[in-house]
Design an enzyme around this catalytic site. Structure first.
Site, PDB file in Angstrom:
ATOM      1  CB  SER A 244      29.102  49.159  45.299  1.00 15.42           C
ATOM      2  OG  SER A 244      28.506  49.096  44.034  1.00 15.42           O
ATOM      3  N   GLY A 245      28.458  46.271  44.268  1.00 21.55           N
ATOM      4  CA  GLY A 245      28.766  45.336  43.203  1.00 21.55           C
ATOM      5  C   GLY A 245      29.210  46.033  41.936  1.00 21.55           C
ATOM      6  CG  ASP A 246      28.906  48.608  38.446  1.00 26.47           C
ATOM      7  OD1 ASP A 246      29.997  49.138  38.145  1.00 26.47           O
ATOM      8  OD2 ASP A 246      28.110  48.176  37.603  1.00 26.47           O
ATOM      9  CG  ASP A 247      32.103  51.973  38.512  1.00 25.97           C
ATOM     10  OD1 ASP A 247      33.070  51.197  38.596  1.00 25.97           O
ATOM     11  OD2 ASP A 247      31.587  52.307  37.425  1.00 25.97           O
ATOM     12  CB  SER A 278      33.577  48.177  44.511  1.00 22.61           C
ATOM     13  OG  SER A 278      32.878  47.643  43.404  1.00 22.61           O
TER      14      SER A 278
END
Length: 460
Positions: A244-247, A278
């Site tokens: 992911s690009g976030d959590d 991530s």
């Protein structure tokens, strides 16, 4: 060479589609425990990756909704590439994706209707006054299953990411799957890729199972959280792989004064057997929107690779609410910036109407049986002046540092707790408890959601 690979892939999909339909008109060759069944092509669906199927999905769900009180219904998405805008689900319903089926999110904004702002947020997260419906959406539902033989839902998010970064959107980006005010929801055995924003967002729901998902987005993509339990009760997440690009998982319950007023916590949540990658975010975040409260979260058997932090608590003045009774054990972390991270100054607010005196109650946070390697900082623990984060317990934890670690390994302010058998040595605010070695607590009782069987489908 690439062209040949694409031609062969298209040929396999076409062959799979022909085989699926050959002699399998009765229930689409799939058994999901529903009395009634239909295939998307029965409603004019065209799986060429070009033709819009928004009307076909809506017609199919509308037709099958009449069987909700008569044994329920299932909609089979056969092999093919099924381009569609947003569509809604119905109760006592299964959406099943064949292994060679791909649902593609339309890149035409007109196929994504606007929906009401979330009452516990008060504002849109990207754009304050409006938000787009998710690709697959449902509200006030009971008994919904979204599953498949690892079929794919592709949000085709890159154009949304580009517009977001260029400030060209007039509404908050859509999520891939959002279910609201619903009960008995299961999402399993699918591959989800490239969501415009968050991937899976159950909100104001109860009795939810999310299992066996592969969730993939570029690690540079904005706000592509994997799974976001939000003001939900009785939920289990297990056996998921997330890049992911976030959590990878972000546990939430509303934003500042709106979340405080709505007052619906996330509680009784199980997260286990998760693998996360991530580099700029957390394996599991608690917050930052946690103003309705987060309580009784049980986390175990977690693997994180090249991820910024393990479990991160994110809060701030103005949030109010609480994060308490958090239990984590058996975590394996490799190449991390922080093993432990708590933030009391995560200060984004929906507007200026928040109460700066509304401070969070962070208490009874328990970590045990953790092995980490190639770590830059062991911990960054920052409570709030006058409102310390307390009841922190860390036991049986071994952290091996990178070749160039930071000199200050345990950076602690406004926190309180105890530790046992932790390497390297912790800060003075988390002293080694005197006496024999002990384990931080982990509940022995089972939550009711742990004993709910996963509903699966089988091919004839």
């Amino acid at each position: 060479m690439l062209g040949l690979v694409l031609i062969l892939a298209e040929s396999r999909t076409a062959f799979a589609s022909r085989e699926f339909h050959k002699g399998k008109r009765n229930h689409g060759g799939v058994k999901c425990g529903r009395k009634h069944s239909a295939v998307l092509t029965d409603f004019g669906g065209v799986g060429d990756g070009i033709t819009s199927n928004t009307k076909a999905f809506k017609a199919a769900v509308d037709h099958l909704s009449r069987f909700a009180s008569d044994g329920g219904a299932q909609l089979i998405v056969p092999p093919g590439k099924w381009l569609t805008g947003s569509f809604n689900l119905t109760s006592h319903f299964t959406l099943f994706l064949h292994k060679d089926a791909v649902i593609l999110g339309s890149q035409d904004e007109s196929e994504w209707p606007l929906v009401a702002l979330l009452p516990s947020y008060g504002k849109g997260r990207d754009f304050p006054d409006a938000r787009f419906s998710s690709l697959i959406f449902g509200t006030n539902l009971t008994d919904v299953v979204i599953t498949g033989n690892n079929g794919t839902i592709d949000g085709q998010g890159e154009p949304w990411w580009i517009k977001y970064r260029a400030h060209q959107l007039n509404a908050t980006r859509p999520y891939l799957i959002e279910i609201m005010y619903s009960d008995k929801i299961q999402i399993s055995n699918l591959t989800l890729i490239n969501s415009p924003s968050w991937f899976v967002h159950p909100i104001y729901c109860s009795n939810i199972i999310v299992q066996g998902l592969t969730i993939l987005a570029p690690v540079t993509s904005p706000n592509t959280d994997g799974i976001d339990p939000d003001s939900c009760t009785n939920m289990r997440i297990e056996d998921c792989f997330i890049v992911s690009g976030d959590d990878c998982i972000a546990v939430k319950s509303g934003w500042d004064q709106y979340g405080i007023k709505f007052g619906k916590p996330t509680k009784k949540l199980v997260i286990r057997r998760l693998t996360c990658i991530s580099p700029d975010s957390a394996t599991i975040a608690l917050g930052s929107e946690m103003s309705g409260g987060i309580q009784d979260v049980r986390i175990e058997d977690i693997t994180a690779l090249s991820t910024q932090s393990g479990i991160r608590i994110k809060s701030a003045r103005g949030r109010g609410g609480y994060v308490k009774d958090i239990f984590a054990r058996r975590m394996t972390l490799k190449t991390m910036k922080y093993v432990f991270w708590m933030t009391g100054s995560y200060g984004s607010h929906p507007d200026q109407g928040f109460n700066p005196n509304a401070v969070p109650d962070v208490d009874r946070i328990n970590y045990r049986d953790i092995v980490a390697e190639n770590v830059t900082y062991s911990a960054r623990l920052e409570g709030i002046s006058g409102d310390p984060f307390k009841g922190i317990c860390i036991s049986n934890t071994t952290i091996k540092l990178t070749e160039t670690p930071k000199k200050l390994q345990w950076n602690c302010t406004n926190v309180a707790g105890v530790t046992s058998n932790v390497t390297p040595k912790t800060c003075d605010m988390l002293p080694e408890k005197e006496g024999k070695v002990f384990d931080c607590p982990f509940p022995k009782n089972r939550l009711s959601i742990e004993d709910v069987p996963l509903k699966t489908c089988s091919l004839d």
